[in-house]
Design a protein around this motif. Structure first.
Motif, PDB file in Angstrom:
ATOM      1  N   TYR A  99     -30.526  31.779  -8.720  1.00  0.00           N
ATOM      2  CA  TYR A  99     -30.738  30.331  -8.786  1.00  0.00           C
ATOM      3  C   TYR A  99     -30.719  29.801 -10.216  1.00  0.00           C
ATOM      4  N   LEU A 101     -32.810  30.333 -12.769  1.00  0.00           N
ATOM      5  CA  LEU A 101     -34.115  29.933 -13.280  1.00  0.00           C
ATOM      6  C   LEU A 101     -34.502  30.782 -14.489  1.00  0.00           C
ATOM      7  N   SER A 105     -40.275  32.285 -14.207  1.00  0.00           N
ATOM      8  CA  SER A 105     -40.494  31.538 -12.964  1.00  0.00           C
ATOM      9  C   SER A 105     -41.236  32.394 -11.946  1.00  0.00           C
ATOM     10  N   GLU A 113     -36.922  25.374  -5.998  1.00  0.00           N
ATOM     11  CA  GLU A 113     -35.508  25.341  -6.372  1.00  0.00           C
ATOM     12  C   GLU A 113     -34.624  25.636  -5.169  1.00  0.00           C
ATOM     13  N   ARG A 116     -34.598  22.503  -3.056  1.00  0.00           N
ATOM     14  CA  ARG A 116     -33.754  21.456  -3.645  1.00  0.00           C
ATOM     15  C   ARG A 116     -32.278  21.768  -3.452  1.00  0.00           C
ATOM     16  N   THR A 117     -31.932  23.036  -3.622  1.00  0.00           N
ATOM     17  CA  THR A 117     -30.539  23.445  -3.450  1.00  0.00           C
ATOM     18  C   THR A 117     -30.092  23.236  -2.011  1.00  0.00           C
TER      19      THR A 117
END
Length: 257
Positions: A99, A101, A105, A113, A116-117
């Motif tokens: 992702y 990051l 993280s 994330e 959101r993706t």
């Protein structure tokens, strides 16, 4: 952890409601503010952190006593999306790279994330993304801008999660069974392992996405009817399972960005 969502925001399976909760004068379901207050003052005095979103939602979180454990509790908020995560992911490092990051993280950041993706641009269905999470996990995501709730529990049952109905019809979610019992009277049930719930499209199995869910009546140790257990109906099949492509934006789970 504790998450409370107004009935206008989340409509859970109707089988969660128990008629006993309506008629039992000695053990009645509580209203959201009382549930939140009791969680903070009685269950976890001087430790709980909570955040409210008007009448729509409330999230409460208790930091773990140890800095790290297999069953860690994490809270994260980013761009109006909030996540409470419990457990741990064995493949966190590889997912962080996938992702894009930063190395520091944690699991809650990753889930935000991933959400959101999926919501905005993923060509993959939600069940495929959840199946990529290796480990014991449970999480609740609240997208305050979109007004969406997304919850899931890992398939290996290493972490427990429960949900129920408050006195005003709000949905209550917690890993603490005693909190759920005290909050929802008899209108509660275990959240089914290997399943996900989205406020707009309901409950489904990410382990068996082509199978329907069925509710099984549940009787407690006192012989009282409680909210139902939800299980995959092995004999069923979802008709017209939607395909998810670049134009679908996480259909049927998300909305177009």
């Amino acid at each position: 952890m504790l998450a409370i969502f107004d009935k206008e925001l989340v409509q859970p399976p109707q089988e969660l409601n128990s008629p006993i909760s309506m008629n039992n004068s000695t053990n009645k379901a509580k209203f959201p503010q009382q549930i939140l207050n009791d969680f903070a003052s009685s269950s976890y005095p001087n430790k709980a952190f909570s955040i409210g979103f008007g009448n729509s939602a409330a999230l409460a979180y208790v930091p773990p006593e140890k800095s790290y454990s297999v069953h860690q509790r994490l809270f994260c908020g980013l761009d109006d999306i909030y996540c409470i995560f419990m457990g741990s992911l064995n493949n966190l490092c590889s997912l962080i790279r996938q992702y894009g990051l930063s190395k520091g993280s944690n699991e809650a950041m990753l889930v935000i994330e991933a959400y959101r993706t999926l919501r905005d641009r993923s060509p993959y269905p939600a069940h495929q993304v959840l199946n990529d999470l290796e480990g014991s996990f449970a999480f609740v995501v609240y997208d305050s801008k979109a007004g969406s709730v997304f919850a899931a529990l890992g398939a290996n049952e290493g972490v427990s999660l429960y949900w129920g109905i408050a006195a005003d019809g709000s949905v209550v979610i917690s890993e603490n069974l005693e909190v759920i019992k005290a909050s929802c009277a008899k209108s509660y049930a275990p959240f089914p392992a290997g399943c996900m719930f989205h406020s707009q499209h309901g409950l489904m199995s990410f382990e068996h996405p082509t199978k329907k869910m069925k509710a099984m009546p549940r009787i407690d140790s006192e012989g009282m009817m409680c909210g139902a257990n939800f299980k995959v109906d092995a004999q069923s099949r979802v008709q017209g399972m939607p395909r998810v492509g670049s134009e679908a934006n996480w259909a049927p789970w998300g909305s177009h960005a």
